[in-house]
Enzyme design. Structure first.
Site, PDB file in Angstrom:
ATOM      1  N   ASN A  29      -7.316  -3.039  14.671  1.00 46.60           N
ATOM      2  CA  ASN A  29      -8.615  -3.553  14.211  1.00 46.60           C
ATOM      3  C   ASN A  29      -8.825  -4.954  13.271  1.00 46.60           C
ATOM      4  OD1 ASN A  29      -7.972  -2.419  11.867  1.00 46.60           O
ATOM      5  ND2 ASN A  29      -9.237  -0.741  11.719  1.00 46.60           N
ATOM      6  N   GLU A  85      -9.560  -2.412   5.519  1.00 50.73           N
ATOM      7  CA  GLU A  85     -10.239  -2.016   6.726  1.00 50.73           C
ATOM      8  C   GLU A  85     -11.500  -2.874   7.037  1.00 50.73           C
ATOM      9  OE1 GLU A  85      -8.385  -0.251   8.627  1.00 50.73           O
ATOM     10  OE2 GLU A  85      -8.017   1.900   7.939  1.00 50.73           O
ATOM     11  N   ASP A  95       0.876  -1.232   0.097  1.00 49.26           N
ATOM     12  CA  ASP A  95      -0.066   0.053  -0.081  1.00 49.26           C
ATOM     13  C   ASP A  95       0.821   1.304  -0.020  1.00 49.26           C
ATOM     14  OD1 ASP A  95       1.037  -0.627   2.671  1.00 49.26           O
ATOM     15  OD2 ASP A  95      -1.127  -1.115   3.346  1.00 49.26           O
ATOM     16  N   HIS A 129      -7.268  -5.032  10.306  1.00 47.13           N
ATOM     17  CA  HIS A 129      -7.136  -5.006   8.784  1.00 47.13           C
ATOM     18  C   HIS A 129      -5.619  -5.457   8.623  1.00 47.13           C
ATOM     19  CE1 HIS A 129      -4.688  -0.862   9.504  1.00 47.13           C
ATOM     20  NE2 HIS A 129      -3.892  -1.799   9.620  1.00 47.13           N
TER      21      HIS A 129
HETATM   22  C1  F6R Z   1       1.548  -1.556   5.980  1.00 45.76           C
HETATM   23  C2  F6R Z   1       0.346  -2.208   6.244  1.00 45.76           C
HETATM   24  C3  F6R Z   1      -0.701  -2.393   7.277  1.00 45.76           C
HETATM   25  C4  F6R Z   1       0.325  -2.530   8.561  1.00 45.76           C
HETATM   26  C5  F6R Z   1      -0.493  -2.573  10.006  1.00 45.76           C
HETATM   27  C6  F6R Z   1       0.239  -2.792  11.156  1.00 45.76           C
HETATM   28  O1  F6R Z   1       2.006  -1.695   4.851  1.00 45.76           O
HETATM   29  O2  F6R Z   1      -0.421  -2.741   5.060  1.00 45.76           O
HETATM   30  O3  F6R Z   1      -1.515  -3.266   7.529  1.00 45.76           O
HETATM   31  O4  F6R Z   1       0.845  -3.850   8.424  1.00 45.76           O
HETATM   32  O5  F6R Z   1      -1.177  -1.215   9.943  1.00 45.76           O
HETATM   33  O6  F6R Z   1       0.988  -1.720  11.268  1.00 45.76           O
HETATM   34  P1  F6R Z   1       2.192  -1.605  12.419  1.00 45.76           P
HETATM   35  O7  F6R Z   1       3.354  -2.631  12.027  1.00 45.76           O
HETATM   36  O8  F6R Z   1       2.853  -0.191  12.378  1.00 45.76           O
HETATM   37  O9  F6R Z   1       1.511  -1.850  13.657  1.00 45.76           O
END
Ligand code: F6R
Length: 236
Positions: free
Chosen positions: A129, A136, A63, A131
């Site tokens: 959450n 989401e 992303d 995701h």
């Molecule tokens: C990042 C992504 C997100 C993260 C998730 C956890 O490229 O796609 O799904 O993996 O938000 O983020 P952290 O590791 O910062 O807790």
């Protein structure tokens, strides 16, 4: 799903490194899918210090924020360059362009790039959450790469990287859930107590679009690497 509980993120990263190394040695890592955020940092540190050679491997990132150019310090392109690519060049590294004039075309083109470079191994983190990527809660399991709205919880969680919460982009380009599931193998990492509830739901709840990570139960080759803190709520 194969579940491995490790002491901390360094141990998790060592396991991740081992899995990646084995794929490379089997010549089975033509394309790797990569994530950003705090979770993969320990893995990227080990990859940078390793003698692994990615000059024949393509990378595709999950992303990118809409509105941030690749040289913006909080963009995911910048994150990848500084945490991994500058030290470990890949054959080609794709990250969606968050400032493309035509974002829908950018998404369609990105999906095509993934079709042409099928992902052998996808590295994932998980949101508090549930995701995966920026899919989401409520995202369709049939989704492909597209522009998504970030929910307030994610904007709040990611504001730690920005000077103020108002600077956090509200939209992103994200690989879809269907896109992620096409990967031959998936390794999902989670560290810390703030991920414990999401990990419990992913492993113990029924599959539901309300918790996107629950769909991983349908994939035939998923390894879940969590530290003791992220595993605290699991029924043993
Ligand atoms: C990042 C992504 C997100 C993260 C998730 C956890 O490229 O796609 O799904 O993996 O938000 O983020 P952290 O590791 O910062 O807790």
């Amino acid at each position: 799903m194969k579940m491995i509980i490790v002491k901390d993120d360094l141990e998790g990263a060592k396991l991740g490194l081992k899995i990646i190394k084995e794929s490379l040695e089997k010549d089975a890592l033509k394309t790797i899918g990569l994530a950003t955020g705090s979770t993969p940092v320990s893995l990227y540190n080990l990859l940078r210090e390793s003698d692994l050679d990615f000059s024949n491997t393509v990378s595709v990132n999950l992303d990118e924020y809409v509105g941030l150019s690749g040289d913006h310090p909080q963009s995911y392109r910048y994150f990848m360059e500084t945490h991994l690519f500058e030290a470990k060049p890949f054959k080609k590294s794709y990250v969606p362009n968050g400032i493309a004039d035509d974002l829908n075309k950018e998404c369609a083109d990105y999906e095509k790039i993934i079709e042409e470079n099928p992902v052998n191994l996808q590295v994932l983190g998980i949101g508090a959450n549930g995701h995966i990527g920026f899919n989401e809660p409520g995202a369709s399991f049939d989704s492909v790469t597209r522009v998504v709205d970030l929910v307030p919880e994610t904007i709040e969680a990611n504001s730690r990287f920005f000077k103020s919460i108002h600077e956090v982009p509200k939209k992103a380009i994200s690989m879809g859930i269907k896109t992620i599931l096409k990967s031959d193998k998936i390794v999902i990492f989670a560290y810390g107590t703030n991920k414990a509830s999401a990990i419990k739901k992913m492993l113990e709840n029924d599959i539901t679009e309300e918790v996107p990570a629950t769909i991983l139960k349908k994939h035939s080759d998923v390894t879940v690497i969590v530290d003791e803190d992220a595993a605290t709520l699991l029924n043993q």
